[in-house]
Every structure is written in C-alpha cells, then in structure tokens.
Write an enzyme that holds these catalytic residues in place. Structure first.
Site, PDB file in Angstrom:
ATOM      1  N   ARG A  19       0.480  -1.048  -0.652  1.00 23.23           N
ATOM      2  CA  ARG A  19       0.578  -0.120  -0.209  1.00 23.23           C
ATOM      3  C   ARG A  19       0.702   1.435   0.203  1.00 23.23           C
ATOM      4  O   ARG A  19       2.180   1.065  -0.489  1.00 23.23           O
ATOM      5  CB  ARG A  19      -1.253  -0.292   1.360  1.00 23.23           C
ATOM      6  CG  ARG A  19      -0.704  -0.728   2.415  1.00 23.23           C
ATOM      7  CD  ARG A  19       0.243  -0.861   3.688  1.00 23.23           C
ATOM      8  NE  ARG A  19       0.321   1.004   3.106  1.00 23.23           N
ATOM      9  CZ  ARG A  19       1.007   1.748   3.264  1.00 23.23           C
ATOM     10  NH1 ARG A  19       2.371   1.699   3.930  1.00 23.23           N
ATOM     11  NH2 ARG A  19       0.777   3.277   3.822  1.00 23.23           N
ATOM     12  N   GLY A  20       0.704   2.327  -0.060  1.00 24.17           N
ATOM     13  CA  GLY A  20       1.052   3.595  -0.053  1.00 24.17           C
ATOM     14  C   GLY A  20       0.818   3.279  -1.926  1.00 24.17           C
ATOM     15  O   GLY A  20       1.860   3.251  -2.347  1.00 24.17           O
ATOM     16  N   ALA A  21       0.997   4.900  -2.350  1.00 25.33           N
ATOM     17  CA  ALA A  21       0.530   5.464  -3.820  1.00 25.33           C
ATOM     18  C   ALA A  21       1.940   5.247  -4.120  1.00 25.33           C
ATOM     19  O   ALA A  21       1.727   3.896  -5.665  1.00 25.33           O
ATOM     20  CB  ALA A  21       0.524   6.693  -3.682  1.00 25.33           C
ATOM     21  N   GLN A  29      -2.083   2.842  10.167  1.00 21.03           N
ATOM     22  CA  GLN A  29      -0.925   2.415   9.695  1.00 21.03           C
ATOM     23  C   GLN A  29       0.600   3.779  10.005  1.00 21.03           C
ATOM     24  O   GLN A  29       1.743   3.286  10.238  1.00 21.03           O
ATOM     25  CB  GLN A  29      -0.679   3.354   7.792  1.00 21.03           C
ATOM     26  CG  GLN A  29      -1.519   2.166   6.613  1.00 21.03           C
ATOM     27  CD  GLN A  29      -3.497   2.813   6.863  1.00 21.03           C
ATOM     28  OE1 GLN A  29      -3.598   3.714   7.570  1.00 21.03           O
ATOM     29  NE2 GLN A  29      -3.523   2.771   6.365  1.00 21.03           N
ATOM     30  N   ARG A  33      -7.731  -0.413  -6.364  1.00 20.53           N
ATOM     31  CA  ARG A  33      -7.683  -0.019  -6.100  1.00 20.53           C
ATOM     32  C   ARG A  33      -8.234   1.966  -6.479  1.00 20.53           C
ATOM     33  O   ARG A  33      -6.895   2.444  -7.604  1.00 20.53           O
ATOM     34  CB  ARG A  33      -6.882   1.284  -4.510  1.00 20.53           C
ATOM     35  CG  ARG A  33      -6.221  -0.591  -3.412  1.00 20.53           C
ATOM     36  CD  ARG A  33      -5.298  -0.031  -1.953  1.00 20.53           C
ATOM     37  NE  ARG A  33      -6.450   0.872  -1.443  1.00 20.53           N
ATOM     38  CZ  ARG A  33      -5.333   1.575  -0.933  1.00 20.53           C
ATOM     39  NH1 ARG A  33      -3.717   0.613  -0.188  1.00 20.53           N
ATOM     40  NH2 ARG A  33      -5.888   2.223   0.187  1.00 20.53           N
ATOM     41  N   ASN A  65      -4.605  12.613   1.258  1.00 28.08           N
ATOM     42  CA  ASN A  65      -4.117  11.999   1.485  1.00 28.08           C
ATOM     43  C   ASN A  65      -5.033  10.787   2.826  1.00 28.08           C
ATOM     44  O   ASN A  65      -6.072  11.646   2.407  1.00 28.08           O
ATOM     45  CB  ASN A  65      -3.448  12.982   2.141  1.00 28.08           C
ATOM     46  CG  ASN A  65      -2.326  11.333   3.100  1.00 28.08           C
ATOM     47  OD1 ASN A  65      -1.529  10.510   1.868  1.00 28.08           O
ATOM     48  ND2 ASN A  65      -1.592  12.232   4.199  1.00 28.08           N
ATOM     49  N   LYS A  66      -4.436  10.304   3.369  1.00 28.41           N
ATOM     50  CA  LYS A  66      -5.066   9.398   4.739  1.00 28.41           C
ATOM     51  C   LYS A  66      -6.433  10.340   4.487  1.00 28.41           C
ATOM     52  O   LYS A  66      -5.685  11.187   4.897  1.00 28.41           O
ATOM     53  CB  LYS A  66      -4.448   8.136   4.729  1.00 28.41           C
ATOM     54  CG  LYS A  66      -4.720   7.935   6.243  1.00 28.41           C
ATOM     55  CD  LYS A  66      -5.513   6.699   5.281  1.00 28.41           C
ATOM     56  CE  LYS A  66      -4.905   5.798   4.431  1.00 28.41           C
ATOM     57  NZ  LYS A  66      -6.079   5.086   4.012  1.00 28.41           N
ATOM     58  N   ASP A  81      -1.758  11.065  -2.120  1.00 27.56           N
ATOM     59  CA  ASP A  81      -2.392   9.783  -3.137  1.00 27.56           C
ATOM     60  C   ASP A  81      -2.828  10.021  -4.412  1.00 27.56           C
ATOM     61  O   ASP A  81      -2.680   9.370  -5.626  1.00 27.56           O
ATOM     62  CB  ASP A  81      -3.219   9.081  -2.848  1.00 27.56           C
ATOM     63  CG  ASP A  81      -2.543   7.741  -1.386  1.00 27.56           C
ATOM     64  OD1 ASP A  81      -2.179   8.482  -0.242  1.00 27.56           O
ATOM     65  OD2 ASP A  81      -2.502   6.511  -2.514  1.00 27.56           O
TER      66      ASP A  81
HETATM   67  O1  MRU Z   1      -4.015   2.914   2.588  1.00 27.12           O
HETATM   68  P1  MRU Z   1      -3.029   3.797   2.148  1.00 27.12           P
HETATM   69  O2  MRU Z   1      -2.114   2.590   3.883  1.00 27.12           O
HETATM   70  O3  MRU Z   1      -2.385   3.258   0.890  1.00 27.12           O
HETATM   71  O4  MRU Z   1      -2.296   4.990   2.044  1.00 27.12           O
HETATM   72  C1  MRU Z   1      -1.758   5.834   2.264  1.00 27.12           C
HETATM   73  C2  MRU Z   1      -0.941   6.684   2.199  1.00 27.12           C
HETATM   74  O5  MRU Z   1      -2.265   7.754   2.346  1.00 27.12           O
HETATM   75  C3  MRU Z   1       0.199   7.939   1.985  1.00 27.12           C
HETATM   76  O6  MRU Z   1      -0.192   8.404   3.434  1.00 27.12           O
HETATM   77  C4  MRU Z   1       0.263   7.635   0.589  1.00 27.12           C
HETATM   78  O7  MRU Z   1      -0.166   6.772  -0.233  1.00 27.12           O
HETATM   79  C5  MRU Z   1       1.802   8.771   0.401  1.00 27.12           C
HETATM   80  S1  MRU Z   1       2.483   7.303   0.135  1.00 27.12           S
HETATM   81  C6  MRU Z   1       4.426   7.866   0.319  1.00 27.12           C
END
Ligand code: MRU
Length: 368
Positions: free
Chosen positions: A50-52, A200, A87, A251-252, A241
């Site tokens: 996970r994470g963009a 996370q 996603r 973002n999250k 993201d």
């Molecule tokens: O749902 P996730 O864990 O994929 O969300 C991740 C985030 O919101 C991060 O802040 C974002 O992807 C940036 S990662 C460098």
C-alpha cells in the site's frame, strides 16, 4: 544505509517478485512471492502493499507478470483493467499502468515479457531516486526551521499515516527528510499519528522509525491539535495519493483535520509529492478525486497482539452498529505551505506545478 533493509518490493536472485506482507506488520515480518498478475492485483487490493508509490511499482510488476503469462494486446489490456480496479484513489496505479502500456505497445509479443520486467525495475529505481531527492529538499526545510529555534532545541515533526519506506520502494516520501535529518545528526523527534482505522502510523511508521532508531512517539489521531496549540509541533509533513493541477492534496483520512489545526496554529504544513502522484487531469480535489470506501470491519474491529503473543482481532463497536470507512480526504491547496517534490519545494498551485513539471502538464493537455 537503506540498502541493508529488505525493500517492500524486490526481485529475488532468480528474478522472482517478492513483497513484504504489510498486513502482518508490526507483529510478523513475512515475505510473499507474487507469481501471477492476480497475485499482484490481490496484494494491492488486500493492502499487503500500500502507499501510492508502492502501489504504482507493484502494478508495474503486475503488468510484467501478465506479460509473462500472455503478452498479446488482448491479454495486456485485460491485465490493465484488472489492476486498474484494485484501488481507486492513488493515481500512481494508473500512472504506472500507462507507463507500462506505452512502453510495451510498440514491441513484438515475443519481446514484451523481458521488456516489461526491465521497465518495472526502472520504475522501482526511479521511485528510489525521486524519494531520495525529496529527502534532500525536505532536509533543507527542516534545517531552516531548526535554525530558528533556540540552541539545543529539538525539531518536532508530525506525520500522518505511513508515507514511509514501506509506502514506496525506499526512503518514503514524508519520511525521506526525516531519515536524511536523522542521518545528518539533527535532533529530530516524530509525532506519529496512529491513523485509524488501519493504523498505518502505529503499525508501520512506528515500525520503520524504530528500525532506524529515529526518536518517535505514537499519538492517537485526535492529539495533533492539542500538540500544536502547545508549541509541540514545528512542522507537519505528510504524503499524498493524488495531487490535482491546482495543488489540492488527497491523502489518508484525517489529513485534512491536521492541515486545519496546523493552519490555525501557524504550523507549516508540507506535502511530500513525487511527480507520478500529480494528476494534471483534475483540478478540484474535493469534487473530482474518487475516495475509496473500504470494508466496515476495518472500523468495527481491531487487530493486535495479546499478552501471550497471539495476534487476535476483536470487535470494538456494539454488535450490528453501522460504520462508515472513507479511506482518504482532500486538503485544499490553500492549507498547504509547500509541495516537496524531487525538483524542489514549490507552491501548491497550478503555475508552480506546471513550471516544475511541464512535460507532465503538457501530456495531460494543461499546456500547449
Ligand atoms: O491506504 P494506504 O495505506 O495506501 O494510504 C497511504 C497514504 O495515505 C500515504 O500517505 C500516501 O499513499 C503517500 S505514500 C508515500
């Protein structure tokens, strides 16, 4: 230094694709092999990765695994469709799929599998270089903020979710300046938002900061405003993201509330932005970015380790309670102090984004 750690996605000695299964951290460290397109899609959907940026890299390897199975145009188009729906919010997924499609289209079917793995490897290495550059630009910001504090004071950074090495191929985006600062000997301390519902921050950011020895404190998500009112946060830095042409940042979930609190308390709020996360095709983030809604169980239940070492999941709401689980929110550009990109720190607005990344803006039809 970073090379000693196992990357969250990597190629093994025989070329196999391996990931760290992040659903098991921090309690268990397990590597998992991705052997098929479906393995890659499932890993993204289930948030094993996970994470963009890491979603983008995994999608690229997913296309390579697909090309090894069926490299004809129809097979690759089907693979693209499958991965694209894994996603919805992180634009890096579609970016990586577009990159792979453009790279493979002119090649003969027989050339595609090897070329696809080579391009996926390159995308992964490009991510490492981008994050390292973000780290250098962010470090300069941290140095300036620290220089304005009394001698001997520490730099208190707050971050939300995990925009760390586990969200990228290495370094992280928001954590890259933190790691660079720590390596440079700056007295740094990180407030880590736990980041409900999937935690996370508590599970992943705390794990990787501890891995390097960076001083940090995990706080419940609701704590940031209080810390800022009492001068205990010098700077906020988060990931993204998807960032729009006008500089809105998705973002999250919960990021927006931190930006509001930062604005109200005069705390600088920076967003670490690798260029593949810019979506020049959209302008108004609140209106145009699709926000992922995930399973109710992520909110109604929590997983943790019991005193005798068992990992268990328990329900925390009354039986049958309705819950909502929005994965992301949008922070309007007006609340963002600056975007820390691989090409430097820029304003969160269209002119600055187009000036810094004219080729991407042109490809999206934003400039002639
Ligand atoms: O749902 P996730 O864990 O994929 O969300 C991740 C985030 O919101 C991060 O802040 C974002 O992807 C940036 S990662 C460098």
């Amino acid at each position: 230094m970073t090379g000693e750690r196992i990357r969250p996605i990597r190629r093994g000695a025989a070329g196999e694709v391996e990931i760290i299964d992040q659903t098991l951290l921090p309690h268990r460290f397990v590597l998992r092999r991705l052997e098929t397109l479906e393995d890659a899609a499932e890993a993204i959907e289930a948030m094993r990765v996970r994470g963009a940026p890491l979603i983008g890299a995994t999608a690229a390897y997913g296309m390579a695994l697909a090309a090894a199975e069926e490299a004809g145009d129809a097979g690759l188009a089907a693979a693209r469709t499958r991965l694209a729906r894994a996603r919805p919010t992180a634009i890096n997924l579609l970016w990586a799929l577009d990159e792979m499609a453009a790279h493979l289209a002119p090649l003969s079917v027989g050339e595609r599998a090897a070329a696809a793995f080579a391009r996926a490897d390159a995308i992964a290495e490009e991510d490492v270089a981008i994050c390292a550059a973000i780290g250098e630009h962010g470090l300069a910001i941290f140095r300036d903020i620290l220089a304005a504090k009394p001698a001997g004071a520490r730099l208190n950074v707050l971050t939300h979710c995990n925009a760390g090495r586990l969200a990228t191929v290495d370094w992280g985006t928001a954590t890259a300046p933190i790691y660079k600062a720590y390596e440079a000997g700056l007295p740094i301390h990180v407030w880590v938002d736990e980041t409900r519902p999937r935690n996370q921050g508590a599970s992943l950011t705390a794990w990787e900061l501890a891995e390097r020895g960076v001083p940090h404190t995990v706080v419940p998500d609701n704590t940031g405003g209080h810390l800022m009112q009492h001068g205990m946060v010098d700077v906020v830095i988060v990931g993204t993201d998807r960032t729009t042409a006008d500089g809105d940042v998705c973002n999250k979930i919960g990021t927006y509330l931190k930006a509001l609190a930062a604005h109200d308390n005069g705390v600088p709020f920076y967003v670490a932005l690798p260029s593949p996360t810019i979506d020049f095709r959209v302008a108004d983030g609140v209106a145009e970015i699709p926000i992922e809604q995930r399973a109710a169980e992520e909110v109604s239940h929590m997983t943790g380790m019991t005193g005798d070492g068992r990992v268990e999941t328990v329900r925390i709401v009354p039986e049958g309670a309705r819950v909502a689980n929005y994965g992301f929110d949008v922070t309007p550009a007006r609340l963002v102090t600056g975007l820390v990109t691989e090409r430097g720190v820029i304003a969160a607005d269209r002119a600055a984004l187009v000036a810094a990344f004219p080729e991407a803006a042109r490809a999206a039809g934003r400039i002639g």
